[in-house]
Design a protein around this motif. Structure first.
Motif, PDB file in Angstrom:
ATOM      1  N   HIS A  88       0.852  -1.189   0.000  1.00  0.00           N
ATOM      2  CA  HIS A  88       0.000   0.000   0.000  1.00  0.00           C
ATOM      3  C   HIS A  88       0.885   1.235   0.000  1.00  0.00           C
ATOM      4  O   HIS A  88       2.070   1.170   0.329  1.00  0.00           O
ATOM      5  CB  HIS A  88      -0.931   0.024   1.220  1.00  0.00           C
ATOM      6  N   VAL A  89       0.309   2.364  -0.371  1.00  0.00           N
ATOM      7  CA  VAL A  89       0.975   3.661  -0.290  1.00  0.00           C
ATOM      8  C   VAL A  89       0.014   4.621   0.401  1.00  0.00           C
ATOM      9  O   VAL A  89      -1.119   4.803  -0.043  1.00  0.00           O
ATOM     10  CB  VAL A  89       1.359   4.206  -1.681  1.00  0.00           C
ATOM     11  N   GLN A 133      -6.590   2.716  -3.650  1.00  0.00           N
ATOM     12  CA  GLN A 133      -6.248   1.936  -2.462  1.00  0.00           C
ATOM     13  C   GLN A 133      -6.230   2.804  -1.202  1.00  0.00           C
ATOM     14  O   GLN A 133      -6.440   2.317  -0.101  1.00  0.00           O
ATOM     15  CB  GLN A 133      -4.937   1.170  -2.658  1.00  0.00           C
ATOM     16  N   MET A 134      -6.006   4.117  -1.331  1.00  0.00           N
ATOM     17  CA  MET A 134      -6.173   5.016  -0.188  1.00  0.00           C
ATOM     18  C   MET A 134      -7.645   5.090   0.213  1.00  0.00           C
ATOM     19  O   MET A 134      -7.980   5.043   1.406  1.00  0.00           O
ATOM     20  CB  MET A 134      -5.667   6.421  -0.534  1.00  0.00           C
ATOM     21  N   TRP A 139      -7.758   6.505   4.300  1.00  0.00           N
ATOM     22  CA  TRP A 139      -6.673   7.349   4.844  1.00  0.00           C
ATOM     23  C   TRP A 139      -5.669   7.591   3.728  1.00  0.00           C
ATOM     24  O   TRP A 139      -5.265   6.668   3.019  1.00  0.00           O
ATOM     25  CB  TRP A 139      -5.961   6.669   6.009  1.00  0.00           C
ATOM     26  N   GLY A 140      -5.264   8.837   3.606  1.00  0.00           N
ATOM     27  CA  GLY A 140      -4.237   9.156   2.619  1.00  0.00           C
ATOM     28  C   GLY A 140      -3.820  10.603   2.715  1.00  0.00           C
ATOM     29  O   GLY A 140      -4.560  11.461   3.216  1.00  0.00           O
ATOM     30  N   ASN A 182     -11.356  10.662   3.901  1.00  0.00           N
ATOM     31  CA  ASN A 182     -10.298  10.982   4.866  1.00  0.00           C
ATOM     32  C   ASN A 182      -8.927  11.061   4.191  1.00  0.00           C
ATOM     33  O   ASN A 182      -7.915  10.698   4.767  1.00  0.00           O
ATOM     34  CB  ASN A 182     -10.263   9.960   6.015  1.00  0.00           C
ATOM     35  N   ILE A 183      -8.931  11.533   2.965  1.00  0.00           N
ATOM     36  CA  ILE A 183      -7.693  11.761   2.220  1.00  0.00           C
ATOM     37  C   ILE A 183      -7.549  13.265   2.041  1.00  0.00           C
ATOM     38  O   ILE A 183      -8.452  13.929   1.540  1.00  0.00           O
ATOM     39  CB  ILE A 183      -7.730  11.076   0.843  1.00  0.00           C
ATOM     40  N   THR A 184      -6.411  13.810   2.461  1.00  0.00           N
ATOM     41  CA  THR A 184      -6.168  15.236   2.292  1.00  0.00           C
ATOM     42  C   THR A 184      -5.224  15.459   1.110  1.00  0.00           C
ATOM     43  O   THR A 184      -4.356  14.633   0.823  1.00  0.00           O
ATOM     44  CB  THR A 184      -5.563  15.871   3.550  1.00  0.00           C
TER      45      THR A 184
END
Length: 254
Positions: A88-89, A133-134, A139-140, A182-184
């Motif tokens: 994952h990244v 995948q984020m 989360w990312g 929840n990815i900024t």
């Protein structure tokens, strides 16, 4: 503990242009904060040496991948390598960039196309490939490295300023798309930092003028970008998105 806000243990970060300069400094900071790190550039010899320095003494895993970010097929391979290597990244730092100054009436098609590909399209492609995948993990963190020249400009910086301004717009739009997951998405816009690009392009008089324009009266060291990137890539910056953080020593204040 307040320091836990910056703890990146268990996270995986991909930094383009991580072989030197700002990219290498940010990658080292991410590793020191607990992240495993992947770096990419066109220069394998530099990557091999850089990843050892980035991870030395941190206990973190590191990997590198040779890629020309101006080529979409290389970007797709880079994204696949990162996911295959670490599973994952979590953090994407779109740092790779280039600048070939040309006045508006002398811009060549090959330079224009290359700069758009390297400075802007690469950020879109890697974001597009890594965001799913984020989203699945909810989360990312994505950070585009823009420039103060995306806000203001200088003679012969037509293509450069255009691409760096576009990154700010891309961050704002992507932040809206990805906020529910929840990815900024943010930009950092550095001012005068002591890296190869400005040192090779500017005259001594221009270098002095840049330093004198800052409130601090000096150029910045690459390490001084670590704090801002850790803020935007950790829980400390969990409510910051769609923004451009200018790290310019007060250059724009004048």
């Amino acid at each position: 503990m307040i320091t836990s806000l910056f703890d990146l243990t268990g996270r995986v970060a991909l930094v383009t242009g991580g072989n030197k300069g700002l990219g290498k400094a940010m990658a080292r900071g991410l590793a020191e904060a607990g992240a495993d790190v992947i770096i990419a550039s066109r220069h394998e010899d530099q990557l091999r040496e850089a990843i050892q320095e980035i991870t030395a003494g941190t206990g973190r895993r590191g990997a590198y991948h040779v890629a020309d970010v101006g080529k979409r097929e290389d970007l797709l391979r880079l994204a696949r390598f990162a996911l295959d290597t670490f599973g994952h990244v979590d953090i994407l730092i779109n740092n790779a960039g280039m600048n070939i100054p040309q006045p508006i009436d002398a811009i060549t098609d090959d330079v224009w196309d290359r700069m758009l590909a390297v400075n802007l399209t690469s950020a879109m492609v890697l974001s597009r490939e890594l965001v799913p995948q984020m989203k699945a993990r909810r989360w990312g963190r994505i950070v585009h490295i823009s420039s103060i020249l995306g806000q203001v400009s200088k003679e012969k910086r037509n293509a450069y300023s255009a691409t760096k301004a576009a990154l700010m717009g891309l961050a704002r739009a992507s932040a809206i798309d990805l906020g529910p997951y929840n990815i900024t998405v943010n930009c950092i816009a550095p001012g005068p930092f002591l890296t190869d690009m400005p040192m090779s392009l500017l005259s001594e008089a221009e270098k002095q003028a840049f330093a004198q324009r800052t409130a601090l009266g000096r150029w910045a060291e690459p390490r001084e970008l670590v704090g801002p990137v850790l803020l935007l890539c950790s829980e400390a910056g969990s409510y910051i998105t769609g923004q451009t953080l200018f790290v310019d020593g007060g250059w724009l204040a004048r």
